[in-house]
Design a protein around this motif. Structure first.
Motif, PDB file in Angstrom:
ATOM      1  N   ALA A 109       0.811  -1.214   0.000  1.00 24.88           N
ATOM      2  CA  ALA A 109       0.000   0.000   0.000  1.00 24.88           C
ATOM      3  C   ALA A 109       0.848   1.270   0.000  1.00 24.88           C
ATOM      4  O   ALA A 109       0.314   2.371  -0.184  1.00 24.88           O
ATOM      5  CB  ALA A 109      -0.938   0.003   1.209  1.00 24.88           C
ATOM      6  N   LEU A 110       2.174   1.146   0.190  1.00 22.49           N
ATOM      7  CA  LEU A 110       3.052   2.315   0.117  1.00 22.49           C
ATOM      8  C   LEU A 110       3.285   2.770  -1.322  1.00 22.49           C
ATOM      9  O   LEU A 110       3.873   3.826  -1.548  1.00 22.49           O
ATOM     10  CB  LEU A 110       4.406   2.009   0.754  1.00 22.49           C
ATOM     11  N   ALA A 111       2.846   1.995  -2.293  1.00 19.74           N
ATOM     12  CA  ALA A 111       3.058   2.351  -3.700  1.00 19.74           C
ATOM     13  C   ALA A 111       2.515   3.752  -3.968  1.00 19.74           C
ATOM     14  O   ALA A 111       1.360   4.050  -3.674  1.00 19.74           O
ATOM     15  CB  ALA A 111       2.389   1.334  -4.613  1.00 19.74           C
ATOM     16  N   GLY A 112       3.374   4.604  -4.498  1.00 18.86           N
ATOM     17  CA  GLY A 112       2.971   5.958  -4.843  1.00 18.86           C
ATOM     18  C   GLY A 112       2.841   6.906  -3.670  1.00 18.86           C
ATOM     19  O   GLY A 112       2.483   8.073  -3.860  1.00 18.86           O
ATOM     20  N   ALA A 133      12.195  -2.534  -2.755  1.00 17.86           N
ATOM     21  CA  ALA A 133      12.293  -3.095  -4.106  1.00 17.86           C
ATOM     22  C   ALA A 133      11.517  -4.394  -4.224  1.00 17.86           C
ATOM     23  O   ALA A 133      11.013  -4.731  -5.309  1.00 17.86           O
ATOM     24  CB  ALA A 133      13.765  -3.317  -4.459  1.00 17.86           C
ATOM     25  N   GLU A 134      11.391  -5.128  -3.116  1.00 15.37           N
ATOM     26  CA  GLU A 134      10.633  -6.374  -3.125  1.00 15.37           C
ATOM     27  C   GLU A 134       9.253  -6.216  -2.506  1.00 15.37           C
ATOM     28  O   GLU A 134       8.281  -6.812  -2.978  1.00 15.37           O
ATOM     29  CB  GLU A 134      11.404  -7.454  -2.366  1.00 15.37           C
ATOM     30  N   ALA A 135       9.152  -5.402  -1.450  1.00 13.01           N
ATOM     31  CA  ALA A 135       7.901  -5.325  -0.691  1.00 13.01           C
ATOM     32  C   ALA A 135       6.884  -4.365  -1.290  1.00 13.01           C
ATOM     33  O   ALA A 135       5.691  -4.462  -0.988  1.00 13.01           O
ATOM     34  CB  ALA A 135       8.208  -4.913   0.750  1.00 13.01           C
ATOM     35  N   VAL A 136       7.340  -3.410  -2.116  1.00 12.56           N
ATOM     36  CA  VAL A 136       6.435  -2.405  -2.698  1.00 12.56           C
ATOM     37  C   VAL A 136       6.564  -2.483  -4.218  1.00 12.56           C
ATOM     38  O   VAL A 136       7.220  -1.637  -4.851  1.00 12.56           O
ATOM     39  CB  VAL A 136       6.781  -0.987  -2.189  1.00 12.56           C
ATOM     40  N   PRO A 137       5.950  -3.494  -4.834  1.00 15.58           N
ATOM     41  CA  PRO A 137       6.144  -3.703  -6.272  1.00 15.58           C
ATOM     42  C   PRO A 137       5.643  -2.550  -7.138  1.00 15.58           C
ATOM     43  O   PRO A 137       6.102  -2.381  -8.268  1.00 15.58           O
ATOM     44  CB  PRO A 137       5.363  -4.991  -6.550  1.00 15.58           C
ATOM     45  N   GLY A 138       4.725  -1.759  -6.620  1.00 18.84           N
ATOM     46  CA  GLY A 138       4.223  -0.635  -7.406  1.00 18.84           C
ATOM     47  C   GLY A 138       5.139   0.571  -7.415  1.00 18.84           C
ATOM     48  O   GLY A 138       4.913   1.519  -8.168  1.00 18.84           O
ATOM     49  N   LEU A 140       7.679   3.317  -4.882  1.00 21.68           N
ATOM     50  CA  LEU A 140       7.405   4.382  -3.926  1.00 21.68           C
ATOM     51  C   LEU A 140       7.049   5.675  -4.638  1.00 21.68           C
ATOM     52  O   LEU A 140       7.351   5.862  -5.817  1.00 21.68           O
ATOM     53  CB  LEU A 140       8.632   4.614  -3.043  1.00 21.68           C
ATOM     54  N   GLY A 141       6.425   6.590  -3.880  1.00 17.96           N
ATOM     55  CA  GLY A 141       6.145   7.921  -4.396  1.00 17.96           C
ATOM     56  C   GLY A 141       7.267   8.872  -4.033  1.00 17.96           C
ATOM     57  O   GLY A 141       8.441   8.529  -4.116  1.00 17.96           O
ATOM     58  N   ALA A 142       6.904  10.059  -3.573  1.00 18.11           N
ATOM     59  CA  ALA A 142       7.897  11.079  -3.248  1.00 18.11           C
ATOM     60  C   ALA A 142       8.641  10.732  -1.961  1.00 18.11           C
ATOM     61  O   ALA A 142       8.064  10.185  -1.016  1.00 18.11           O
ATOM     62  CB  ALA A 142       7.230  12.437  -3.110  1.00 18.11           C
ATOM     63  N   ILE A 143       9.919  11.058  -1.938  1.00 14.71           N
ATOM     64  CA  ILE A 143      10.744  10.932  -0.739  1.00 14.71           C
ATOM     65  C   ILE A 143      11.083  12.339  -0.257  1.00 14.71           C
ATOM     66  O   ILE A 143      11.559  13.166  -1.031  1.00 14.71           O
ATOM     67  CB  ILE A 143      12.046  10.166  -1.024  1.00 14.71           C
ATOM     68  N   THR A 144      10.817  12.610   1.025  1.00 16.79           N
ATOM     69  CA  THR A 144      11.158  13.903   1.595  1.00 16.79           C
ATOM     70  C   THR A 144      12.106  13.705   2.766  1.00 16.79           C
ATOM     71  O   THR A 144      11.908  12.800   3.579  1.00 16.79           O
ATOM     72  CB  THR A 144       9.892  14.673   2.041  1.00 16.79           C
ATOM     73  N   VAL A 145      13.157  14.510   2.832  1.00 16.41           N
ATOM     74  CA  VAL A 145      14.153  14.394   3.903  1.00 16.41           C
ATOM     75  C   VAL A 145      13.792  15.341   5.038  1.00 16.41           C
ATOM     76  O   VAL A 145      13.602  16.542   4.828  1.00 16.41           O
ATOM     77  CB  VAL A 145      15.565  14.712   3.373  1.00 16.41           C
ATOM     78  N   LEU A 146      13.715  14.779   6.259  1.00 13.26           N
ATOM     79  CA  LEU A 146      13.456  15.563   7.463  1.00 13.26           C
ATOM     80  C   LEU A 146      14.441  15.139   8.550  1.00 13.26           C
ATOM     81  O   LEU A 146      14.850  13.982   8.593  1.00 13.26           O
ATOM     82  CB  LEU A 146      12.027  15.320   7.981  1.00 13.26           C
ATOM     83  N   PRO A 147      14.816  16.060   9.468  1.00 11.93           N
ATOM     84  CA  PRO A 147      15.563  15.622  10.653  1.00 11.93           C
ATOM     85  C   PRO A 147      14.770  14.536  11.365  1.00 11.93           C
ATOM     86  O   PRO A 147      13.531  14.589  11.417  1.00 11.93           O
ATOM     87  CB  PRO A 147      15.663  16.896  11.495  1.00 11.93           C
ATOM     88  N   PHE A 148      15.481  13.536  11.914  1.00 11.62           N
ATOM     89  CA  PHE A 148      14.779  12.347  12.403  1.00 11.62           C
ATOM     90  C   PHE A 148      13.725  12.679  13.454  1.00 11.62           C
ATOM     91  O   PHE A 148      12.687  12.027  13.524  1.00 11.62           O
ATOM     92  CB  PHE A 148      15.780  11.306  12.913  1.00 11.62           C
ATOM     93  N   HIS A 149      13.968  13.730  14.278  1.00 13.64           N
ATOM     94  CA  HIS A 149      13.003  14.042  15.337  1.00 13.64           C
ATOM     95  C   HIS A 149      11.741  14.721  14.803  1.00 13.64           C
ATOM     96  O   HIS A 149      10.782  14.901  15.550  1.00 13.64           O
ATOM     97  CB  HIS A 149      13.663  14.915  16.415  1.00 13.64           C
ATOM     98  N   GLU A 150      11.705  15.078  13.522  1.00 15.95           N
ATOM     99  CA  GLU A 150      10.509  15.680  12.928  1.00 15.95           C
ATOM    100  C   GLU A 150       9.659  14.666  12.172  1.00 15.95           C
ATOM    101  O   GLU A 150       8.540  14.983  11.748  1.00 15.95           O
ATOM    102  CB  GLU A 150      10.906  16.817  11.983  1.00 15.95           C
ATOM    103  N   ARG A 159       1.155  14.881   7.213  1.00 18.21           N
ATOM    104  CA  ARG A 159       1.928  15.622   6.213  1.00 18.21           C
ATOM    105  C   ARG A 159       2.693  14.691   5.285  1.00 18.21           C
ATOM    106  O   ARG A 159       3.069  15.082   4.179  1.00 18.21           O
ATOM    107  CB  ARG A 159       2.872  16.612   6.900  1.00 18.21           C
ATOM    108  N   VAL A 160       2.934  13.475   5.738  1.00 16.71           N
ATOM    109  CA  VAL A 160       3.509  12.421   4.896  1.00 16.71           C
ATOM    110  C   VAL A 160       2.734  11.140   5.185  1.00 16.71           C
ATOM    111  O   VAL A 160       2.076  11.012   6.227  1.00 16.71           O
ATOM    112  CB  VAL A 160       5.015  12.204   5.168  1.00 16.71           C
ATOM    113  N   ASP A 161       2.812  10.186   4.265  1.00 13.82           N
ATOM    114  CA  ASP A 161       2.057   8.941   4.430  1.00 13.82           C
ATOM    115  C   ASP A 161       2.760   7.943   5.342  1.00 13.82           C
ATOM    116  O   ASP A 161       2.109   7.124   5.992  1.00 13.82           O
ATOM    117  CB  ASP A 161       1.817   8.296   3.064  1.00 13.82           C
TER     118      ASP A 161
END
Length: 297
Positions: A109-112, A133-138, A140-150, A159-161
Motif C-alpha cells: 500500500a506504500l506504492a505511490g 524493491a521487493e515489498a512495494v512492487p508498485g 514508492l512515491g515522493a521521498i522527503t528528507v526531514l531531521p529524524f526528530h521531525e 503531512r507524509v504517508d
C-alpha cells in the motif's frame, strides 16, 4: 531544524575537528575522549549535528573525524579511513517504517505514497530501498528528507504517508499513535544473518597511519571507560538528548553500544561489505573496492 553546538577550545593546538550526533549512544561512547579522560591521541573539538549534516560535511571534506552513515562511505573513502571502533552496528536495532493507525497494514500500500526519511545517504534509507524493491512492487512515491526528530510528528499530522525512523524512535513511536509497518533490521537479518551496519566513524587519511592508530586506540579506550563508568557520562548524555526520558536514553545506549562499537571484528566488516555490495548490485551505490575499507596499518 539542524542541531548544531560545539564543545571545546577551538584554539587548542592538538584538537581534531570532530562531528557526531547528540544521540545517547554517541555521547556515551565519546564522553571520555571529549573530556580528556583517556590519553594517547589528540582531543576533539566537537560539533553536534544530525546525520544528514555529517554525511554532507564528510563529502565536502570539512572535518577531521566524523560519525556518518555507512551508506555514505563510497563518497568519502578516498579522503577518509573507516575506523574499526566507535560506530553503531547491531542486531534488533534496525530502522522502522511507521504509518498512521488507519493506514493499510500491507507494505504494498506504500506504492505511490510520500515517505519521510532522515537522509538519502543514510544506511536507514539504503536498507529501506533494498526492502521496498521487493515489498512495494508498485514503486514508492515522493521521498522527503526531514531531521529524524521531525518525522513522527509529520506522519502523525498527515503531512507524509509514512516515515522511516531511527534511534530512540523505536521506543517512542506508539506515543504518537503510530504503528510499525515493517522493521528494516528484521528484513536485513533474515536476508543476511549479519548485524546491521548503521553509523561509521571516519578520520582523515592525511593524519597518517600512526596518528590514526592512536586515535582508534583512544576511541576504543573511551568505549571501555564508558562501560566501566556508566554514570560518568550521564550528565553529558542527558544534556544533549533533546529532553529524552532517562530510561529511554538508557535503552538507546543498551541497544546501539555493543561489542561492535569496541571493535568491528570479522562480523562487523562482513556486514559492511554485504551492505555495500548488495547496494551496488542494486544500482543504489557506487561499488567500493574492498581494500578501501581496510584500516591503514
Amino acid at each position: 531544524m539542524t542541531i548544531l553546538s560545539t564543545l571545546g577550545d577551538s584554539t587548542a593546538h592538538s584538537r581534531l575537528s570532530t562531528a557526531y550526533s547528540p544521540c545517547p549512544n554517541d555521547t556515551f561512547v565519546f564522553h571520555a575522549w571529549a573530556h580528556g579522560l583517556v590519553g594517547g591521541a589528540d582531543l576533539p573539538e566537537v560539533t553536534f549535528a544530525d546525520i544528514d549534516v555529517t554525511n554532507g560535511r564528510a563529502e565536502r571534506g570539512e572535518l577531521d573525524v566524523l560519525k556518518i552513515s555507512y551508506a555514505a562511505l563510497p563518497w568519502v573513502l578516498r579522503e577518509y579511513a573507516l575506523l574499526p571502533c566507535g560506530g553503531a552496528l547491531g542486531r534488533g536495532c534496525g530502522p522502522l517504517v511507521l504509518t498512521g493507525p488507519d493506514a493499510a497494514p500491507d507494505p504494498a500500500a506504500l506504492a505511490g505514497k510520500t515517505v519521510a526519511v532522515p537522509s538519502e545517504r543514510s544506511t536507514a534509507y539504503l536498507l529501506f530501498r533494498l526492502w521496498a524493491a521487493e515489498a512495494v512492487p508498485g514503486g514508492l512515491g515522493a521521498i522527503t528528507v526531514l531531521p529524524f526528530h521531525e518525522i513522527m510528528p509529520a506522519v502523525r499530522d498527515g503531512r507524509v504517508d509514512a516515515g522511516l525512523v531511527i534511534h530512540e524512535a523505536r521506543f517512542t513511536y506508539q506515543q504518537y499513535g503510530l504503528r510499525c509497518l515493517a522493521d528494516m533490521g528484521e528484513a536485513w537479518e533474515a536476508a543476511t544473518g549479519l548485524p546491521i551496519p548503521l553509523g561509521a566513524i571516519i578520520a582523515r587519511r592525511s593524519l597518517g597511519a600512526e596518528r590514526l592508530g592512536r586515535l582508534a586506540a583512544t576511541i576504543r579506550a573511551s568505549v571501555e571507560y564508558a562501560w566501566a563508568h556508566p554514570d560518568a557520562s550521564r550528565e553529558y548524555v542527558l544534556a544533549h538528548a533533546q529532553e529524552m526520558d532517562p530510561a529511554v536514553a538508557d535503552q538507546h545506549i543498551g541497544l546501539y553500544v555493543n561489542e561492535f562499537t569496541a571493535d568491528l571484528g570479522a562480523g562487523g566488516y562482513a556486514a559492511v561489505h554485504a551492505l555495500l555490495d548488495r547496494a551496488a548490485a542494486a544500482g543504489l551505490l557506487p561499488a567500493v573496492p574492498p581494500e578501501q575499507l581496510a584500516f591503514p596499518a
